[in-house]
Design an enzyme around this catalytic site. Sequence first.
Site, mmCIF file in Angstrom:
data_model
loop_
_atom_site.group_PDB
_atom_site.id
_atom_site.type_symbol
_atom_site.label_atom_id
_atom_site.label_comp_id
_atom_site.label_asym_id
_atom_site.label_seq_id
_atom_site.Cartn_x
_atom_site.Cartn_y
_atom_site.Cartn_z
ATOM 1 N N GLY A 43 0.792 -1.229 0.000
ATOM 2 C CA GLY A 43 0.000 0.000 0.000
ATOM 3 C C GLY A 43 0.820 1.273 0.000
ATOM 4 O O GLY A 43 0.270 2.357 -0.150
ATOM 5 N N CYS A 253 -27.617 -10.038 -16.534
ATOM 6 C CA CYS A 253 -26.968 -9.600 -17.778
ATOM 7 C C CYS A 253 -27.886 -9.941 -18.962
ATOM 8 O O CYS A 253 -28.387 -11.062 -19.071
ATOM 9 C CB CYS A 253 -25.615 -10.295 -17.931
ATOM 10 S SG CYS A 253 -24.874 -10.107 -19.567
ATOM 11 N N CYS A 256 -25.704 -12.810 -21.238
ATOM 12 C CA CYS A 256 -25.424 -14.171 -20.790
ATOM 13 C C CYS A 256 -26.332 -14.607 -19.645
ATOM 14 O O CYS A 256 -26.302 -15.763 -19.234
ATOM 15 C CB CYS A 256 -23.958 -14.310 -20.379
ATOM 16 S SG CYS A 256 -23.566 -13.484 -18.827
ATOM 17 N N CYS A 277 -22.802 -7.673 -18.821
ATOM 18 C CA CYS A 277 -21.602 -7.826 -18.009
ATOM 19 C C CYS A 277 -20.536 -6.838 -18.461
ATOM 20 O O CYS A 277 -20.294 -6.678 -19.655
ATOM 21 C CB CYS A 277 -21.019 -9.234 -18.174
ATOM 22 S SG CYS A 277 -21.984 -10.520 -17.416
ATOM 23 N N CYS A 283 -18.427 -12.958 -19.699
ATOM 24 C CA CYS A 283 -19.715 -13.053 -20.395
ATOM 25 C C CYS A 283 -19.602 -14.059 -21.547
ATOM 26 O O CYS A 283 -20.455 -14.941 -21.706
ATOM 27 C CB CYS A 283 -20.097 -11.680 -20.918
ATOM 28 S SG CYS A 283 -21.851 -11.455 -21.262
#
Lengths: 296, 283
Positions: A43, A253, A256, A277, A283
Site C-alpha cells: 500500500g 446480464c 449471458c 456484463c 460473459c
Amino acid sequence: MATIAELLERSGSRHSGYSYAFLDETAKRDLRRAMLKAVAIPGYQVPFGSREVPVAKGFGTGGLQITLSIIGPGDVIKVIDQGDDAGVNANNIRRLIERTTGLDTTLETAGATVIQTRHRVPEEVLREDQVLVLQVPYPEPLRLVERSQTAARTMHAEKDYARMWLALYEDVVRKGEVTIGAGYPVVVNHRYVMASTPVPRWDLPKLHRSKALHLFGAGREKRLYAIPPHTDVAPMEFEDHPFEVEGFGGTPCARCGAAATFLTERLNADGSRTLTCSDTAYCDLRLTGGKAETWY
Amino acid sequence: MVLALLTVRGLTKTYGPACRGRGSEGCLLDREDDPGTSSCAACGLIAACSDVSFDVYPGEVLGIVGESGSGKTTVMRSLYLDHMPTSGEAYFAAFEAGRHNIFEADRPQRRRIRNYLMGIVYQEARRGLNLLVTAGGNVAERLLAADWRSVADIRSKAADYLARTEVPLDRMDDFPAFFSNGMQQRVQIAKALSNSPNLVLLDEPTTGLDVSVQAGVLDLIRDIRRDFRVAIVVVSHDLSVIGMLAERTLVMRHGRVVESGLTDQILEDPQHPYTQLLVSSAL
C-alpha cells in the site's frame, strides 16, 4: 540464459531497433526495484522514474511500464479496459506488447499470466501464478483532503488519517452515505490508506486476501504500489455505516443471463438501454458454456 | 505546594542569524533590560519573543497582555507546537508526567499533544476551523483523530459540545463559513474542548467581535472553566478582557515579559512604565 538479442530474434520482433519489451534494461531494473519495495511495504507509494512509452501519459503508461518490466518468455498477456478486451486503449497496449515481445496474448482470464487492466478486476478468481497490473490515474488517496503532496506524505508516514475519516463523516452527514463510487479508499495491511484506482466498489472485496499479486502503476504521477498475495484490504467504513457494494436491483446480464456480476449500460440504436456484463471475457465464457470460479 | 501544569522557561523565537558574542554593541538577545525594540540594531535579528518564562497551575486562568507585536501570539503558537521555538523549554504535566520538554517531542508525540492534551482558539476562526467542513465535522475531526468510528456516537458528542457553547443545533450541519464571527468563535471553542484537553489556549478570542457578542463569549469561557476545570492561557491586548478572566497576568512588550503578578495588583498598582501607560490608557 538468453541474451536480449537472442530473445528479440527468437520472438521475431518487428522492431529490431528497440530492446525486448520496448523499455531499456536499466529502466526495467529500476521499475523492478521499485516493485520489490512496493511488495515489501503493501500500500505504500514508491516513486520511480517514469519513462516515455509510445502511449500518451494518462492512458495507462504506469501499468504498461510495470507490465513491460515483468514479462518474459512463456508469459501470456491479457489487456482489458473497463472489463472489456475490445477497448481502444486495451487494443493499442496489447498490440504494442505483442510487437515488442512476440508474446502470446489472450482474451481468457484463466489463460493469462499477466493481466493489465484499467478500472476493473476480472470476475473470475485469480490464481497464485497470475499478476494483475492496474493503471492508476491518481495514486494519492489523500489528494481529496490535502492539496500539498509533502503534507500528504507526512500524513501517510504518521498514519494520520483523521482528515480522510472526516471527509467520509461529512459525506455520511450530508448525503446519508459515503458517496465515493469508484476508487474507494482502502486500508492495506492495517497500515496505509491506498487509492483503489477507479475500480468500482464492487471489486474491492476481491482485493482482500487475493491469491494473485496486484501491482498498481501511475505513470504520470511516477508512483507505483502493490498488494501482495494474501494481504488484508479493508475499505474505510464506520461501525454504523458499513461499506456496501453497488447493486443492480437483481437485473441479470441481458447477454449471458448472469445474475451477480458488475453490469455496464449499453445504449442501443433505438434509444433503449440494456445492461450487460462489464467483464466481456466472463460473459463470453458463460455463453460458450464454460465454467470458472467467480467471487460470488 | 501545588505542582505546575505547565512550566515554560526561556522561551525564545527569533528570525534571522544572531550576532551573539560578536560585535561591540552586544546582541539584542544578550540584553537583560527592555531594549525598546524587537529587532537587533547590530545584526538585524528579529526576536518575536525572548526569554519568556512562566508557570500555569491546574484550573487557573493566566492572562498575557501586551500591544501588537509584543510576542503574545508567538508564545501561544509555540506552546501549541504550531512552530518550534529557537530555544527554551516547556514541561507539561499531561505529557510524560512533565519530565520531557514538549519542544523536543517527536512528530507523533506533538500530534498527540495537539489533538488530545491541548486545545486552541485562534483570533481568526479560519485558522482554527476548516470552513469547508460542517460545524459538527470540525468538532468531529478531533474525535476521529482519537479513533472514534461510529457516526452516531460522534454526532451526539459533537452536539453535546456545540450545545454547551450555545451553537444552535439546527446549524450543526451547516458550514461555519456562513456563521457570524461570534458563532465561529463558539464553534472553535467547542472544537478546542472536544477530547477534554488539560489546557486550553485562547488567542485573542474576542477581538473583532462586537461588545455584546464579546460579553457572551467571555461568559462562556468563564462557564467552561468552572464546568470543565480546565487551565486556560488567554492572550489579549484588551486589559478589560484580562481583568474579567485572569487571576494572574504577564505583561509583554518587545518580546519580553516586563511585569507579572496578580491581575488585580497589575491593574491597581502597575509598576513598569509600560504597564502604567497601558492601564491609564484603558481607563
